[in-house]
Design a protein around this motif. Structure first.
Motif, PDB file in Angstrom:
ATOM      1  N   ARG A 148       0.821  -1.205   0.000  1.00 33.95           N
ATOM      2  CA  ARG A 148       0.000   0.000   0.000  1.00 33.95           C
ATOM      3  C   ARG A 148       0.864   1.268   0.000  1.00 33.95           C
ATOM      4  O   ARG A 148       1.038   1.931   1.001  1.00 33.95           O
ATOM      5  N   LYS A 149       1.376   1.600  -1.187  1.00 34.70           N
ATOM      6  CA  LYS A 149       2.226   2.780  -1.273  1.00 34.70           C
ATOM      7  C   LYS A 149       1.897   3.638  -2.493  1.00 34.70           C
ATOM      8  O   LYS A 149       2.557   4.625  -2.747  1.00 34.70           O
ATOM      9  N   GLY A 150       0.907   3.257  -3.283  1.00 34.43           N
ATOM     10  CA  GLY A 150       0.575   4.008  -4.482  1.00 34.43           C
ATOM     11  C   GLY A 150       1.734   4.070  -5.453  1.00 34.43           C
ATOM     12  O   GLY A 150       1.921   5.045  -6.175  1.00 34.43           O
ATOM     13  N   LEU A 151       2.537   3.022  -5.490  1.00 29.63           N
ATOM     14  CA  LEU A 151       3.758   3.050  -6.283  1.00 29.63           C
ATOM     15  C   LEU A 151       3.516   2.575  -7.710  1.00 29.63           C
ATOM     16  O   LEU A 151       2.475   2.011  -8.030  1.00 29.63           O
ATOM     17  N   MET A 152       4.477   2.818  -8.550  1.00 28.39           N
ATOM     18  CA  MET A 152       4.512   2.254  -9.890  1.00 28.39           C
ATOM     19  C   MET A 152       5.722   1.339  -9.958  1.00 28.39           C
ATOM     20  O   MET A 152       6.738   1.558  -9.283  1.00 28.39           O
ATOM     21  N   LEU A 153       5.637   0.315 -10.772  1.00 27.89           N
ATOM     22  CA  LEU A 153       6.750  -0.620 -10.868  1.00 27.89           C
ATOM     23  C   LEU A 153       7.968   0.039 -11.499  1.00 27.89           C
ATOM     24  O   LEU A 153       7.853   0.866 -12.400  1.00 27.89           O
ATOM     25  N   ARG A 154       9.138  -0.375 -11.030  1.00 24.43           N
ATOM     26  CA  ARG A 154      10.385   0.087 -11.619  1.00 24.43           C
ATOM     27  C   ARG A 154      10.674  -0.714 -12.874  1.00 24.43           C
ATOM     28  O   ARG A 154      10.145  -1.801 -13.073  1.00 24.43           O
ATOM     29  N   ALA A 155      11.548  -0.171 -13.709  1.00 30.06           N
ATOM     30  CA  ALA A 155      11.873  -0.844 -14.969  1.00 30.06           C
ATOM     31  C   ALA A 155      12.420  -2.246 -14.720  1.00 30.06           C
ATOM     32  O   ALA A 155      12.086  -3.203 -15.433  1.00 30.06           O
ATOM     33  N   ALA A 156      13.246  -2.398 -13.674  1.00 28.15           N
ATOM     34  CA  ALA A 156      13.821  -3.707 -13.366  1.00 28.15           C
ATOM     35  C   ALA A 156      12.733  -4.690 -12.947  1.00 28.15           C
ATOM     36  O   ALA A 156      12.807  -5.885 -13.251  1.00 28.15           O
ATOM     37  N   ASP A 157      11.702  -4.192 -12.264  1.00 31.22           N
ATOM     38  CA  ASP A 157      10.595  -5.061 -11.864  1.00 31.22           C
ATOM     39  C   ASP A 157       9.787  -5.519 -13.070  1.00 31.22           C
ATOM     40  O   ASP A 157       9.329  -6.662 -13.128  1.00 31.22           O
ATOM     41  N   VAL A 158       9.597  -4.624 -14.025  1.00 32.38           N
ATOM     42  CA  VAL A 158       8.868  -4.993 -15.235  1.00 32.38           C
ATOM     43  C   VAL A 158       9.607  -6.100 -15.980  1.00 32.38           C
ATOM     44  O   VAL A 158       8.993  -7.030 -16.511  1.00 32.38           O
ATOM     45  N   GLU A 159      10.926  -6.031 -15.983  1.00 34.79           N
ATOM     46  CA  GLU A 159      11.711  -7.089 -16.639  1.00 34.79           C
ATOM     47  C   GLU A 159      11.524  -8.430 -15.932  1.00 34.79           C
ATOM     48  O   GLU A 159      11.492  -9.480 -16.568  1.00 34.79           O
ATOM     49  N   VAL A 160      11.413  -8.392 -14.617  1.00 35.08           N
ATOM     50  CA  VAL A 160      11.152  -9.629 -13.863  1.00 35.08           C
ATOM     51  C   VAL A 160       9.822 -10.230 -14.298  1.00 35.08           C
ATOM     52  O   VAL A 160       9.711 -11.438 -14.545  1.00 35.08           O
ATOM     53  N   ILE A 161       8.804  -9.380 -14.410  1.00 35.14           N
ATOM     54  CA  ILE A 161       7.478  -9.865 -14.816  1.00 35.14           C
ATOM     55  C   ILE A 161       7.527 -10.423 -16.231  1.00 35.14           C
ATOM     56  O   ILE A 161       6.928 -11.471 -16.520  1.00 35.14           O
ATOM     57  N   ARG A 162       8.239  -9.757 -17.125  1.00 33.82           N
ATOM     58  CA  ARG A 162       8.309 -10.238 -18.514  1.00 33.82           C
ATOM     59  C   ARG A 162       9.024 -11.593 -18.586  1.00 33.82           C
ATOM     60  O   ARG A 162       8.673 -12.436 -19.417  1.00 33.82           O
ATOM     61  N   ASP A 163       9.981 -11.818 -17.700  1.00 29.79           N
ATOM     62  CA  ASP A 163      10.632 -13.125 -17.642  1.00 29.79           C
ATOM     63  C   ASP A 163       9.637 -14.188 -17.205  1.00 29.79           C
ATOM     64  O   ASP A 163       9.584 -15.282 -17.794  1.00 29.79           O
ATOM     65  N   TRP A 164       8.824 -13.891 -16.170  1.00 30.72           N
ATOM     66  CA  TRP A 164       7.794 -14.848 -15.736  1.00 30.72           C
ATOM     67  C   TRP A 164       6.800 -15.119 -16.856  1.00 30.72           C
ATOM     68  O   TRP A 164       6.395 -16.255 -17.074  1.00 30.72           O
ATOM     69  N   GLN A 165       6.439 -14.058 -17.558  1.00 36.78           N
ATOM     70  CA  GLN A 165       5.479 -14.213 -18.655  1.00 36.78           C
ATOM     71  C   GLN A 165       6.051 -15.106 -19.757  1.00 36.78           C
ATOM     72  O   GLN A 165       5.362 -15.991 -20.266  1.00 36.78           O
ATOM     73  N   ALA A 166       7.321 -14.879 -20.105  1.00 34.37           N
ATOM     74  CA  ALA A 166       7.957 -15.671 -21.158  1.00 34.37           C
ATOM     75  C   ALA A 166       8.040 -17.142 -20.772  1.00 34.37           C
ATOM     76  O   ALA A 166       7.943 -18.036 -21.630  1.00 34.37           O
ATOM     77  N   ARG A 167       8.200 -17.422 -19.486  1.00 36.70           N
ATOM     78  CA  ARG A 167       8.284 -18.799 -18.997  1.00 36.70           C
ATOM     79  C   ARG A 167       6.922 -19.374 -18.627  1.00 36.70           C
ATOM     80  O   ARG A 167       6.828 -20.489 -18.152  1.00 36.70           O
ATOM     81  N   GLN A 168       5.876 -18.557 -18.826  1.00 34.39           N
ATOM     82  CA  GLN A 168       4.497 -18.981 -18.563  1.00 34.39           C
ATOM     83  C   GLN A 168       4.270 -19.366 -17.104  1.00 34.39           C
ATOM     84  O   GLN A 168       3.605 -20.359 -16.798  1.00 34.39           O
ATOM     85  N   VAL A 169       4.837 -18.553 -16.219  1.00 40.17           N
ATOM     86  CA  VAL A 169       4.564 -18.732 -14.794  1.00 40.17           C
ATOM     87  C   VAL A 169       3.133 -18.255 -14.537  1.00 40.17           C
ATOM     88  O   VAL A 169       2.811 -17.099 -14.805  1.00 40.17           O
ATOM     89  N   PRO A 170       2.241 -19.114 -14.046  1.00 38.36           N
ATOM     90  CA  PRO A 170       0.850 -18.711 -13.854  1.00 38.36           C
ATOM     91  C   PRO A 170       0.718 -17.517 -12.904  1.00 38.36           C
ATOM     92  O   PRO A 170       1.481 -17.379 -11.942  1.00 38.36           O
ATOM     93  N   LEU A 171      -0.251 -16.669 -13.188  1.00 34.75           N
ATOM     94  CA  LEU A 171      -0.475 -15.494 -12.350  1.00 34.75           C
ATOM     95  C   LEU A 171      -0.759 -15.889 -10.905  1.00 34.75           C
ATOM     96  O   LEU A 171      -0.333 -15.217  -9.969  1.00 34.75           O
ATOM     97  N   GLU A 172      -1.481 -16.989 -10.707  1.00 35.11           N
ATOM     98  CA  GLU A 172      -1.784 -17.439  -9.351  1.00 35.11           C
ATOM     99  C   GLU A 172      -0.512 -17.808  -8.597  1.00 35.11           C
ATOM    100  O   GLU A 172      -0.401 -17.570  -7.394  1.00 35.11           O
ATOM    101  N   VAL A 173       0.460 -18.357  -9.309  1.00 35.61           N
ATOM    102  CA  VAL A 173       1.731 -18.702  -8.679  1.00 35.61           C
ATOM    103  C   VAL A 173       2.474 -17.434  -8.270  1.00 35.61           C
ATOM    104  O   VAL A 173       3.064 -17.362  -7.182  1.00 35.61           O
TER     105      VAL A 173
END
Length: 228
Positions: free
Chosen positions: A23-48
């Motif tokens: 709860r900080k009203g934050l936006m993701l950093r560029a490095a965090d977005v890259e982490v998410i894109r890696d999970w997406q590329a590997r098809q890590v389920p959102l629930e996981v």
């Protein structure tokens, strides 16, 4: 009008969950977005991913200084998400699917194994109130809705058992567990936990408390760890 959550792009869904959790009203950093894109590329389920973030929050709250705010960078939770993904992969290999599909032939066997576990725990339990809890879980398993997913059913049984073990414990024990859980939730909110994540964190705290107090690790964990 925005897209329904399930139709939003993967990155947006992870960001929305993370921002509402911390709860900080934050936006993701560029490095965090890259982490998410890696999970997406590997098809890590959102629930996981969600489970990993919540588990990371719980671990931080239990191990950090009481005045230290919850980490607001997604990279902090990456290791815990990867651990949850390993559990997910084991579940896939062993017939417990943390997703939307499951080999239909595996479902009856999985439910039979869950039934066998509950029967064993009932037979082995010497305390009458706890025996009754496992008997109640067996009855729920026997009358379960056929349209309910197997994973959802097992998770609901774990939650039922955990809550029932607390409710049927001696008064001082039950009060102590409830106080610990409530204090932990208040601490989490004061350190930056978003209220949208409260239910998930409370559920995790209940299961952890029951495992610590009564040694009950749960149907899902037991089946993932021991299934052939």
């Amino acid at each position: 009008m925005g897209l329904p959550a399930q139709d939003q792009p993967y990155v947006e869904q992870v960001e929305a969950f993370f921002v509402s959790t911390i709860r900080k009203g934050l936006m993701l950093r560029a490095a965090d977005v890259e982490v998410i894109r890696d999970w997406q590329a590997r098809q890590v389920p959102l629930e996981v991913v969600r489970r990993g973030i919540i588990a990371g929050v719980r671990e931080f709250l239990l191990s950090s200084d009481p005045n230290e705010p919850i980490p607001a960078t997604l990279k902090y939770y990456r290791t815990r998400v990867e651990s949850e993904y390993e559990v997910h992969q084991r579940a896939v290999e062993r017939g417990l699917i943390f997703g939307t599909s499951m080999d239909a032939a595996a479902v009856p066997d999985l439910l039979d194994r869950a039934k066998d576990l509950l029967q064993k725990w009932t037979a082995d339990e010497a305390i009458a109130t706890r025996k009754a809890v496992f008997e109640g879980a067996l009855a729920r398993l026997g009358s379960a809705d056929e349209d309910e997913s197997t994973l959802a059913l097992l998770e609901s049984l774990d939650e039922f058992i955990a809550q029932a073990l607390i409710e049927t414990a001696p008064g001082p024990t039950a009060d102590r567990i409830r106080r610990r859980i409530e204090q932990g939730l208040q601490d989490a909110v004061s350190r930056g936990l978003g209220r949208t994540a409260m239910d998930d964190v409370e559920r995790s705290a209940v299961l952890e408390s029951v495992a610590e107090e009564f040694g009950y690790l749960g149907l899902v964990k037991t089946l993932v760890d021991t299934a052939a």
